[in-house]
Structure formats: structure tokens, C-alpha cells
Design a protein around this motif. Structure first.
Motif, short mmCIF file in Angstrom:
data_model
loop_
_atom_site.label_atom_id
_atom_site.label_comp_id
_atom_site.label_asym_id
_atom_site.label_seq_id
_atom_site.Cartn_x
_atom_site.Cartn_y
_atom_site.Cartn_z
N UNK A 1 14.34 -2.59 1.59
CA UNK A 1 13.80 -1.23 1.69
C UNK A 1 14.59 -0.28 0.77
N UNK A 2 15.91 -0.46 0.71
CA UNK A 2 16.74 0.34 -0.19
C UNK A 2 16.46 0.03 -1.65
N UNK A 3 16.28 -1.26 -1.95
CA UNK A 3 15.97 -1.63 -3.34
C UNK A 3 14.65 -0.98 -3.78
N UNK A 4 13.66 -0.99 -2.87
CA UNK A 4 12.36 -0.39 -3.21
C UNK A 4 12.50 1.12 -3.45
N UNK A 5 13.34 1.78 -2.63
CA UNK A 5 13.55 3.23 -2.82
C UNK A 5 14.17 3.50 -4.20
N UNK A 6 15.09 2.63 -4.61
CA UNK A 6 15.75 2.79 -5.91
C UNK A 6 14.72 2.68 -7.05
N UNK A 7 13.88 1.65 -6.98
CA UNK A 7 12.90 1.44 -8.06
C UNK A 7 11.84 2.55 -8.01
N UNK A 8 11.50 3.02 -6.81
CA UNK A 8 10.57 4.16 -6.69
C UNK A 8 11.18 5.40 -7.34
N UNK B 1 0.84 -1.21 0.00
CA UNK B 1 0.00 0.00 0.00
C UNK B 1 0.88 1.26 0.00
N UNK B 2 1.96 1.24 0.77
CA UNK B 2 2.88 2.38 0.80
C UNK B 2 3.48 2.61 -0.58
N UNK B 3 3.85 1.53 -1.26
CA UNK B 3 4.44 1.63 -2.59
C UNK B 3 3.43 2.18 -3.59
N UNK B 4 2.19 1.65 -3.55
CA UNK B 4 1.15 2.13 -4.47
C UNK B 4 0.92 3.63 -4.26
N UNK B 5 0.89 4.06 -3.00
CA UNK B 5 0.67 5.49 -2.70
C UNK B 5 1.81 6.34 -3.26
N UNK B 6 3.03 5.80 -3.29
CA UNK B 6 4.16 6.55 -3.84
C UNK B 6 4.09 6.57 -5.37
N UNK B 7 3.65 5.44 -5.96
CA UNK B 7 3.66 5.31 -7.43
C UNK B 7 2.53 6.10 -8.09
N UNK B 8 1.37 6.16 -7.45
CA UNK B 8 0.19 6.75 -8.11
C UNK B 8 0.44 8.16 -8.63
#
Ligand SMILES: [Zn+2]
Ligand SMILES: [Zn+2]
Length: 388
Positions: free
Chosen positions: A105-112, A36-43
Motif C-alpha cells: 500500500x505504501x509502495x503504491x502511494x509512492x508511485x501515485x 480500480x482505486x489506482x485508476x481513479x487516482x491516476x486518471x
């Protein structure tokens, strides 16, 4: 040097995102809040499509180009580990017994960060897919994503990923063609005999002697100490015998071990050797034996063309890089290599604790170099539409 595609305010947001994810770690298969946190960042980055519930809690954001071209997928992982974090940082885990101690968590920040870049300049051709994969640590996630009917609509031609690597300087990378990660799997050996009163152990069929014999014998199926050319390694991870009681000779025991080899073909031979050993020892102790496999990881192989594309991106982004030996650790990213030209590189996380150590914390300074390499690889394949 090329201009950085992420500005200072992007970096503030990405570091904040990583810290928020780090505080709320969720283990494999339970990544609901993380997704959910990722979707909120991507939208707000305006992807053409966001696929959710992909192979579990997986999320994929798709950015289309105007012209036909390849589909390029970049993958990271959503999950944390069932380990208590001991760090004293401000963003340390708020969840008892769980921590982001593999740097996902770092990998997710990179892809974000790539999402921010793609929001400003869409691909000119083809499409970019940012995949946030669930359940990497158990080896279940990539297989579940691929098996999900929605993955047929993604069908990548190229797949890239990275993993942070302690001991390699921050801002540096490592990559090689061919074998990248070992195959591994857990074997659970369940031994069943018969209990007795603790005063008459000769009336029991106890698994204790068999387990005492199996611990060193299974371990010896690997070379021990330094790893051999086949990367054969057997690590006993868990043992249980009987009940926590003083009056009973045990009649039940379990031994768990992780088997590791350089590739899937060698894994077959190691499984046969482990099973034969367990049967032989159990037979001598008149025990029934049942064996099962868990957390099955196939080996991970880097495609030569995909590696060349990443090396070119590293050169263009002035990220120093060199070759690397295959990692002992397993990675379910290898499964995407059966669907696409795939490669994973190692991104330096510097002089830190080891991965899965209770004090590990992904360095924020590694976000920018990781994002720059992957963005450059995407741009080289997909081009760049005018700024929107
Ligand atoms: Zn891990
Ligand atoms: Zn990991």
C-alpha cells in the motif's frame, strides 16, 4: 536542498490513498478493487495512456515526452496477504483474514505520487511508465505482465522498484549491485500409500513415519540457523497426514517446503537434492511419491548502471544510503531485469514489526523519501518539460 515536488495537499492525498488501500486489502490475483482505486487516482493526472488488465489486474500509466528518448518504468505491487491484521489503527483492514502487511500500500502511494509530479511536468524526452503489478506475493505477477501482449508496447529500457525494509531508519535507503533477492520455490511432496483400520496399522502403508523423517532431513539440506554463502535454506511450511479421524491409519500425506538459494543455478542443485531425498525416504516406506513446484521466483539481480542512477538520485535528494546484503526474501521484479536495466532499492521503514507480521503497517513518513528518489531518477533520465 531541492524543493519537494509534492506539496502538502499531495501528501494529504497520498496518505489518504494509502489508508484507503490498507483498509481494503486484496490478495494475489484478486486485486480488482485495488486496481480500480489506482485508476481513479491516476486518471486526473492525465497520462497519455492507461493500460488496464495487464497480466491480470495490472495497471500501467504512460506519460510521453515530446522528444525521443528511453522508456523508464517504475514498478510497485497491488497485492496484500492472506493474514489477519491485528493492528488497532484507524485504517486497519476491514477484510477478515487479509492485510497489507508487506507495505505494498505504501509502495503504491509512492508511485501515485510520481503521477502527480509527471502531471505537472511531463518528461521532456522518452516516456515514463508507472506500473502497478499484480500478484507479486505468489511470484506469478511479473511473469504474467511480461507475457501480456500489451507489455510489448511498454518495452522499458530501465526499470526501477523499491521495497520497504524494517530496521533501516525512515528516510534512509540501501542498495547494492548484483544479487539483490534470492531465488525461491515451493516443493509439494505428495505421498500415497494405503489406509487400514487404526487397530491394524501393520496392514497400512502410512506416510506418517516418512513425513516425520523428511521434516528434519529436508530442513538439514539448508545450513540451519545462520544462512551460508549460497543462502541455502529449506523451510517446511505445511504438513498434512490422513483424515481428521481416529479409526483410520492414514494412507495419504503431503509435505510442503520452500527452497531458497542465492541464484537460479544453485536452485537446480537444491531441487535435485530435495527430490532424491523424498524418493529415497518414500521408497523405504513403500509409498508412491509425486512432486511439483509452485510459487517459482527467479533470483533478482541489480544492474550496475541502474544502481548508479539510483545512488545519484539518492545523493541529490539527500537520502542517506549504504550497501546491503542480498535479501533472503524473493521478488519477482527480477524478471524485469531480463528486459531492461533494472534495479531495486530498499527504503527504510524504521523500527516496525517485520514484513508479513500481523502487526506490520507501512509508515506514512516513508512515502515522501521514496517518491523523491524515484522522481529524481526519472527526471535525470527523461528531463522535465515546462510546467503545464
Ligand atoms: Zn511480501
Ligand atoms: Zn513485498
Amino acid at each position: 536542498m531541492r524543493r519537494m515536488f509534492l506539496g502538502n495537499s499531495d501528501m494529504v492525498d497520498l496518505v489518504d490513498l494509502r489508508h484507503r488501500l490498507h483498509r481494503r486489502p486484496e490478495i494475489s490475483g484478486e486485486e480488482r478493487e485495488t486496481a480500480a482505486t489506482i485508476v481513479a487516482f491516476l486518471e486526473p493526472t492525465g497520462p497519455d495512456r492507461i493500460v488496464t488488465q495487464l497480466g491480470g489486474h495490472g495497471v500501467a500509466a504512460i506519460y510521453e515526452g515530446a522528444e525521443p528518448g528511453p522508456t523508464v518504468m517504475v514498478r510497485c505491487e497491488l497485492d496484500a496477504l492472506p493474514i489477519e491484521e491485528i493492528s488497532t489503527s484507524d485504517h486497519r483492514s476491514e477484510i477478515p483474514g487479509k492485510g497489507h502487511l508487506c507495505g505494498h500500500d505504501g509502495h503504491m502511494a509512492i508511485i501515485a505520487g510520481l503521477a502527480r509530479g509527471l502531471a505537472r511536468n511531463r518528461p521532456r524526452r522518452g516516456r515514463a511508465v508507472l506500473l502497478f503489478q499484480p500478484a507479486e506475493e505468489t511470484g506469478a505477477g511479473a511473469a504474467a505482465v511480461i507475457a501480456d501482449p500489451a507489455f510489448a508496447g511498454i518495452a522499458p529500457d530501465y526499470a526501477f522498484s523499491l521495497h520497504n525494509r524494517p530496521g533501516v531508519p525512515v528516510g534512509h535507503a540501501r542498495i547494492s549491485e548484483g544479487a539483490a533477492n534470492c531465488a525461491s520455490r515451493g516443493i509439494k511432496i505428495v505421498l500415497t500409500g494405503e489406509t487400514s483400520h487404526a487397530s491394524t496399522p501393520h496392514h497400512a502403508r502410512s506416510p506418517a513415519p516418512a513425513i516425520a523423517e523428511l521434516i528434519p532431513a529436508l530442513t538439514a539440506l539448508g545450513p540451519g540457523g545462520e544462512i551460508d554463502a549460497d543462502f541455502r535454506l529449506v523451510t517446511v511450511t505445511h504438513v498434512a497426514i490422513g483424515e481428521p479421524a481416529f479409526g483410520i491409519t492414514p494412507g495419504h500425506g503431503e509435505l510442503w517446503a520452500t527452497l531458497r538459494t542465492l541464484n537460479d543455478a544453485q536452485m537446480g542443485a537444491l531441487c535435485e537434492a530435495a527430490e532424491a531425498l523424498a524418493r529415497e525416504v518414500a521408497g523405504r516406506s513403500r509409498l508412491d511419491v509425486a512432486m511439483s513446484y509452485h510459487d517459482v521466483f527467479h533470483h533478482c539481480e541489480n544492474d550496475a548502471e541502474a544502481v548508479a542512477l539510483l545512488r545519484k538520485a539518492m545523493d541529490e535528494e539527500n537520502v542517506p544510503h549504504g550497501p546491503t546484503a542480498p535479501s533472503r526474501g524473493s521478488e519477482d521484479f527480477g524478471l524485469f531485469g531480463r528486459k531492461a536495466k533494472a534495479a531495486m532499492f530498499l527504503l527504510g521503514s524504521g523500527d516496525t514489526a517485520h514484513l508479513h507480521n500481523p502487526d506490520y503497517d507501512f509508515p506514512d513518513d516513508a512515502i515522501a523519501p521514496g517518491a523523491r528518489v524515484l522522481m529524481r531518477a526519472l527526471r535525470n533520465l527523461l528531463g522535465e518539460a515546462a510546467r503545464t
